[in-house]
Design a protein around this motif. Structure first.
Motif, PDB file in Angstrom:
ATOM      1  N   CYS A  52     -40.484 -54.954 -20.994  1.00 38.34           N
ATOM      2  CA  CYS A  52     -41.885 -55.912 -20.876  1.00 38.34           C
ATOM      3  C   CYS A  52     -42.328 -55.855 -19.403  1.00 38.34           C
ATOM      4  O   CYS A  52     -41.456 -56.354 -18.616  1.00 38.34           O
ATOM      5  CB  CYS A  52     -41.514 -57.074 -21.647  1.00 38.34           C
ATOM      6  SG  CYS A  52     -43.046 -58.301 -21.197  1.00 38.34           S
TER       7      CYS A  52
ATOM      8  N   CYS B 122     -47.738 -58.328 -19.143  1.00 39.47           N
ATOM      9  CA  CYS B 122     -49.264 -58.539 -19.047  1.00 39.47           C
ATOM     10  C   CYS B 122     -50.042 -59.158 -20.009  1.00 39.47           C
ATOM     11  O   CYS B 122     -51.218 -59.513 -19.504  1.00 39.47           O
ATOM     12  CB  CYS B 122     -49.641 -56.831 -19.444  1.00 39.47           C
ATOM     13  SG  CYS B 122     -49.485 -56.421 -21.201  1.00 39.47           S
ATOM     14  N   GLY B 123     -49.224 -59.759 -20.848  1.00 41.11           N
ATOM     15  CA  GLY B 123     -50.015 -60.661 -21.789  1.00 41.11           C
ATOM     16  C   GLY B 123     -50.891 -60.109 -22.718  1.00 41.11           C
ATOM     17  O   GLY B 123     -51.580 -61.021 -23.876  1.00 41.11           O
TER      18      GLY B 123
ATOM     19  N   CYS C 213     -50.259 -58.444 -25.634  1.00 40.54           N
ATOM     20  CA  CYS C 213     -49.818 -58.791 -26.981  1.00 40.54           C
ATOM     21  C   CYS C 213     -50.335 -59.998 -27.304  1.00 40.54           C
ATOM     22  O   CYS C 213     -50.521 -60.511 -28.686  1.00 40.54           O
ATOM     23  CB  CYS C 213     -48.322 -58.553 -27.247  1.00 40.54           C
ATOM     24  SG  CYS C 213     -47.386 -59.492 -25.940  1.00 40.54           S
TER      25      CYS C 213
ATOM     26  N   CYS D  70     -49.512 -52.954 -26.472  1.00 43.28           N
ATOM     27  CA  CYS D  70     -48.313 -52.921 -25.603  1.00 43.28           C
ATOM     28  C   CYS D  70     -48.435 -51.810 -24.578  1.00 43.28           C
ATOM     29  O   CYS D  70     -48.163 -50.448 -25.084  1.00 43.28           O
ATOM     30  CB  CYS D  70     -47.019 -53.013 -25.929  1.00 43.28           C
ATOM     31  SG  CYS D  70     -45.960 -53.092 -24.954  1.00 43.28           S
TER      32      CYS D  70
HETATM   33  S1  SF4 Z   1     -47.949 -56.351 -24.398  1.00 41.58           S
HETATM   34 FE1  SF4 Z   1     -46.287 -57.786 -24.565  1.00 41.58          FE
HETATM   35  S2  SF4 Z   1     -44.809 -56.928 -24.788  1.00 41.58           S
HETATM   36 FE2  SF4 Z   1     -45.949 -55.369 -24.010  1.00 41.58          FE
HETATM   37  S3  SF4 Z   1     -45.802 -55.248 -21.794  1.00 41.58           S
HETATM   38 FE3  SF4 Z   1     -47.347 -56.760 -22.270  1.00 41.58          FE
HETATM   39  S4  SF4 Z   1     -46.456 -58.914 -22.443  1.00 41.58           S
HETATM   40 FE4  SF4 Z   1     -44.964 -57.345 -22.527  1.00 41.58          FE
END
Ligand code: SF4
Length: 500
Positions: free
Chosen positions: A322, A325-326, A328, A382
């Motif tokens: 991970c 990035c936020g 999800c 993701c």
């Molecule tokens: S989408 Fe969620 S799980 Fe994937 S990198 Fe971003 S914060 Fe992490």
């Protein structure tokens, strides 16, 4: 409600994530909060979509980033050593912390040794994870959050509600009220005015602080470089104006080489906020050298706090890919409804449901793996393609295998659910029972649909328990008027073919 309370991070202790049902209920009843989450997450979600459309090789970037994170996590011992050696060669002091208490003690010790009484903090989820502010406060050291969102939350005594946008749940009216109460400013809901009020308060703090504390978005093993991205410029201030800079780095933040950074930078901002790049990207390699500005001392604290435990499970180690990035969170229908605080700790949304049980212990966060509809929206967005639904299922299985002492607190499969699953499996194996159930269902749904408009294909409420609980928070798609088997039989009849 624990939202404003202090949450223990000791893996053996409760972290309150098991209150998720109660907190979710409260948040669902708060229309103000619902609207704040809905509008903000949708905006970020749409910005991401628009940003990635402009990158033809975005899917290739995702594959490459995943492969790189996999390489690092599979050989973490090697890359950690490489990073530590490179950083020390560049003049930084590298510290290792197994647990949050150890990391806090190291920061306090560095501050005490230098006689620091005030610290400015850049946004850092790791510092939230270890509860650094409490440790500093207990040692008589004032910590000032300098990220606007974190500054607002510090005034409100709340934890972040989102990994990237910590005050996502606050409206400008909420912020105006906080500033009047705590900063004694005039009341204004104008964004420029609110930013100016915060800026005036923070400028003083930067000038007075003896130490700056940051996290790190990436740590480059090859060069010992700490990479920090931001939009406000406060991280650059916090890491260059004070004499000492302490960077708290989760050990999973490593990337192998400097050239790999370009891939992650192209992915991170686009996935998080829909920007090509954030306004500022700081690459810090060692403390200042002759003729440069910046801190005299750079301390890098490499934190485990449950990450090695995650690494030990070959299935779960994917969670360490991970890059925070936020995306999800913004895509998750559960997060959008129940909000970040319902997850009970600093990490929320799908990634919080994965890593909180890892970092804080499965027993303490046993309800979180069930806070998902497993729809797969998180996996879709993701940037490093973490298969979140698959990992959540893995954790659910582990929750069911918790020792007997915790059996009474197991969650996820109440008796009624188990019974209905068994009945369902049985009906699927007996076509006559399946047809009968479908026929009965269609008759019963007529009663529910009577109150709806003609041709309505969604059931808004079912009057009978336990199904009424389902429709109290969502609609249920109605059964088709005809089953596939019935349509098939009819078609065959029309063609003069006798069905068996
Ligand atoms: S989408 Fe969620 S799980 Fe994937 S990198 Fe971003 S914060 Fe992490």
């Amino acid at each position: 409600m624990h939202r404003e309370g202090r949450v223990a991070t000791d893996p053996e202790s409760e972290i309150h994530s098991n209150e998720i049902h109660e907190l979710a209920r409260q948040n669902l009843a708060d229309a103000h909060l619902q609207e704040a989450y809905r509008s903000s997450t949708l905006r970020l979600y749409e910005h991401r979509l628009a940003a990635i459309r402009q990158v033809p090789d975005f899917e290739l970037l995702r594959d490459r980033a995943r492969a790189l994170k996999r390489e690092v996590i599979e050989h973490l011992d090697h890359y950690l050593q490489e990073f530590a050696s490179s950083a020390e060669r560049a003049g930084a002091s590298v510290h290792w912390a197994e647990r949050s208490e150890e990391a806090c003690a190291q920061v306090v010790e560095i501050a005490r040794r230098a006689g620091v009484t005030q610290v400015v903090k850049a946004k850092s989820m790791v510092s939230e994870e270890i509860e650094l502010n409490h440790a500093l406060e207990a040692a008589g050291i004032r910590a000032v959050e300098t990220d606007l969102g974190e500054f607002i939350l510090q005034l409100a005594h709340e934890r972040p509600a989102h990994i990237v946008a910590p005050a996502i749940h606050k409206t400008r009216g909420d912020v105006a009220n906080l500033f009047v109460t705590h900063l004694h400013s005039e009341r204004s809901e104008q964004l420029e005015r609110l930013t100016l009020i915060a800026r005036q308060a923070l400028r003083r703090a930067f000038a007075e602080a003896g130490m700056g504390v940051s996290g790190a978005n990436f740590a480059v093993a090859e060069t010992g470089t700490i990479v920090l991205i931001e939009n406000e410029g406060n991280i650059r201030f916090s890491t260059t104006v004070p004499r000492i800079h302490v960077a708290l780095v989760g050990i999973e933040k490593l990337i192998p080489r400097f050239r790999d950074l370009a891939i992650f930078l192209r992915l991170l901002a686009r996935s998080g906020t829909g920007q090509k790049l954030t306004s500022y990207t700081s690459l810090l390699t060692g403390p200042r050298r002759a003729g440069e500005d910046g801190p005299v001392e750079l301390h890098i604290i490499l934190l485990d706090n449950g990450r090695i435990r995650t690494l030990a499970d070959p299935k779960m180690r994917e969670a360490l890919y991970c890059i925070r990035c936020g995306a999800c969170l913004n895509a998750c229908p559960v997060y959008r409804k129940i909000g970040g605080h319902a997850y009970g700790w600093v990490y929320s949304g799908p990634i919080g449901a994965l890593i909180t049980p890892q970092f804080a212990g499965l027993g303490a966060a046993r309800e979180l793996p069930f806070a998902s509809s497993l729809c797969g929206a998180c996996r879709e967005v993701c940037p490093v393609r973490i298969n979140i639904p698959d990992l959540l299922l893995h954790l659910r299985h582990q929750v069911q295998s918790l020792p007997r002492s915790e059996a009474s607190q197991r969650v996820g499969s109440p008796r009624a659910e188990k019974l209905s699953m068994r009945l369902w499996a049985w009906a699927m194996k007996h076509p006559w029972a399946y047809s009968l159930a479908a026929w009965t269902g269609r008759w019963m749904q007529r009663l529910c649909l009577m109150r709806e408009a003609a041709n309505q294909r969604w059931i808004r409420s079912i009057p009978w328990l336990p199904l009424s609980q389902w429709t109290s928070g969502r609609d249920l798609p109605a059964l088709a008027p005809q089953s596939f088997r019935e349509m098939w039989k009819k078609e065959l009849g029309r063609c003069g073919i006798k069905s068996r």
